[in-house]
Design an enzyme around this catalytic site. Structure first.
Site, PDB file in Angstrom:
ATOM      1  N   PHE A   1       0.864  -1.181   0.000  1.00 55.65           N
ATOM      2  CA  PHE A   1       0.000   0.000   0.000  1.00 55.65           C
ATOM      3  C   PHE A   1       0.897   1.226   0.000  1.00 55.65           C
ATOM      4  CE2 PHE A   1      -2.434   3.507   1.696  1.00 55.65           C
ATOM      5  CZ  PHE A   1      -3.636   3.379   1.002  1.00 55.65           C
TER       6      PHE A   1
ATOM      7  N   ASP B   1       9.462   2.399   1.421  1.00 49.27           N
ATOM      8  CA  ASP B   1       8.294   3.121   1.934  1.00 49.27           C
ATOM      9  C   ASP B   1       8.208   2.831   3.425  1.00 49.27           C
ATOM     10  OD1 ASP B   1       5.770   3.856   2.819  1.00 49.27           O
ATOM     11  OD2 ASP B   1       4.708   3.107   1.054  1.00 49.27           O
TER      12      ASP B   1
ATOM     13  N   LYS C   1       3.043   9.798   8.536  1.00 49.39           N
ATOM     14  CA  LYS C   1       2.319   9.339   9.724  1.00 49.39           C
ATOM     15  C   LYS C   1       2.857   9.927  11.024  1.00 49.39           C
ATOM     16  CE  LYS C   1       0.231   5.169   7.810  1.00 49.39           C
ATOM     17  NZ  LYS C   1      -1.124   5.736   7.738  1.00 49.39           N
TER      18      LYS C   1
END
Length: 394
Positions: free
Chosen positions: A137, A222, A251
């Site tokens: 993702f 990532d 995040k």
């Protein structure tokens, strides 16, 4: 507003892009949350690995308050002190020489894809393909949802950008077949988050590095979810014995203030000249002040060692729980990124835990994803595991 009013107004006015649980949180402290009725919840989700320092962490709150009283925002056509400080911190604690700031993980990954393509064009324009893994993702922009190795996120958005290829995760032979002289970058998560907290074999990421070196391909990690202490080191790549060429963060980087970052080596970053990319709010003074406080807190002596200690304790508790519940197929984890793999769909378990005051998440249909704040204690872990045991053994 009452909880019912917040929910009703949200359902009436917000686009229905989220499957929300029927609770409205109004306050948080550490690993605890409170709803509009004053009910307390234990947070094993950290708002999707964002509030790694817990809710309302004092160093970050103080930094935000002080910065807001001086300067909220300055254009990226000028210089900004907290932006410079955060860039220096990130580079000094990683492999990177340069940082590009943006507002989210999707934007950071979009920037990584753009930089990889720009780098490929600097070599003659043949290297344009980006290889990613099935189950990955990488975001919700058109490029990053195309990079995401999950068909469900791409349905209805065709035509999609071209130049992407997917390979099975943790499969070296697939990498050997996919990486060629048309490949600009291989983008991988060191641990797949949305894919179900999937931890690859150590030799997989080492082989990825070797193949990228042999075939002249950029290796992009990532670390939007795995970064910022989540796996027990500041960045997950530190546990792999290798370094990427590019890395993306977001995040937890500013403890809940929107921010994203692309980190790169000097020689690759040089492909982004003036005007090649940009972001109005990227590296905003308020966000980077929060980021400075976050990084300084996480890199203080003993902090990450404590995260590793708590992660090991948590995993042992989950392994004991697995021996008591026939609903559990397996458990796995790295640091404070843990998962319970169920033999049945997990969504009903999430709701039953919420009704008992425990916030968790289900991903990949049958995987309970546990991402507590890194400042949680053993007693809170025990309390949460007791709720999980009550739900999973009933």
């Amino acid at each position: 507003m009452t909880g019912d009013a917040i929910i009703a107004t949200s359902d009436r006015r917000l686009m229905p892009t989220y499957a929300r649980s029927p609770v409205a949180f109004v306050r948080g402290e550490g690993a605890r949350l409170w709803d509009t009725e004053g009910r307390e919840y234990l947070d094993f989700f950290a708002c999707l690995a964002v509030t790694n320092l817990g809710h309302a962490p004092r160093p970050v709150v103080d930094a935000i308050t002080a910065q807001a009283s001086r300067l909220l925002h300055v254009s990226n056509l000028h210089y900004c002190e907290p932006q410079a400080r955060l860039a220096e911190l990130l580079c000094s604690h990683s492999f990177a020489d340069r940082v590009f700031f943006c507002n989210s993980g999707a934007e950071a990954n979009e920037a990584a894809i753009k930089l990889a393509r720009r780098w490929g064009h600097s070599l003659g324009g043949r290297r344009t393909k980006v290889v990613t893994a099935l189950g990955s993702f990488h975001g919700r922009t058109l490029a990053t949802l195309t990079a995401t190795g999950q068909e469900k996120v791409r349905v209805g958005y065709e035509p999609l950008p071209t130049g992407f290829r997917y390979v099975p995760y943790d499969d070296v032979a697939a990498l050997e077949d996919a990486l060629d002289d048309t490949t600009a970058a291989l983008m991988l998560e060191p641990v797949q988050g949305e894919g179900g907290v999937v931890i690859p074999r150590p030799e997989y990421l080492a082989a990825a590095r070797r193949l990228c070196d042999e075939r002249g391909v950029l290796l992009v990690f990532d670390e939007v979810q795995t970064g910022m202490g989540r796996t027990g080191t500041l960045f997950a790549y530190e546990q792999t014995g290798i370094t990427p060429d590019l890395m993306t963060l977001a995040k937890a980087l500013a403890s809940g203030v929107p921010i994203g970052a692309l980190l790169a080596r000097d020689d690759v970053a040089a492909c982004f000249g003036a005007g090649a990319h940009g972001s109005t709010f990227g590296g905003n003074a308020l966000a980077t002040a929060a980021g400075v406080a976050t990084v300084e807190t996480m890199t203080a002596p003993g902090f990450l060692a404590r995260v590793r200690e708590l992660g090991a304790y948590f995993l042992v508790r989950l392994e004991r729980l697995a021996t008591k519940s026939r609903a559990i197929e397996s458990v796995r984890g790295l640091g404070m990124m843990l998962a319970i793999v169920l033999r049945e769909p997990g969504a009903p378990i999430v709701e039953r835990c919420l009704a008992r005051g425990l916030v968790i998440n289900c991903t990949a249909d049958r995987v309970l994803r546990l991402l507590p704040p890194l400042v949680i204690g053993e007693a809170e872990i025990d309390r949460g595991v007791a709720i999980l045991e009550e739900v999973l053994t009933s």
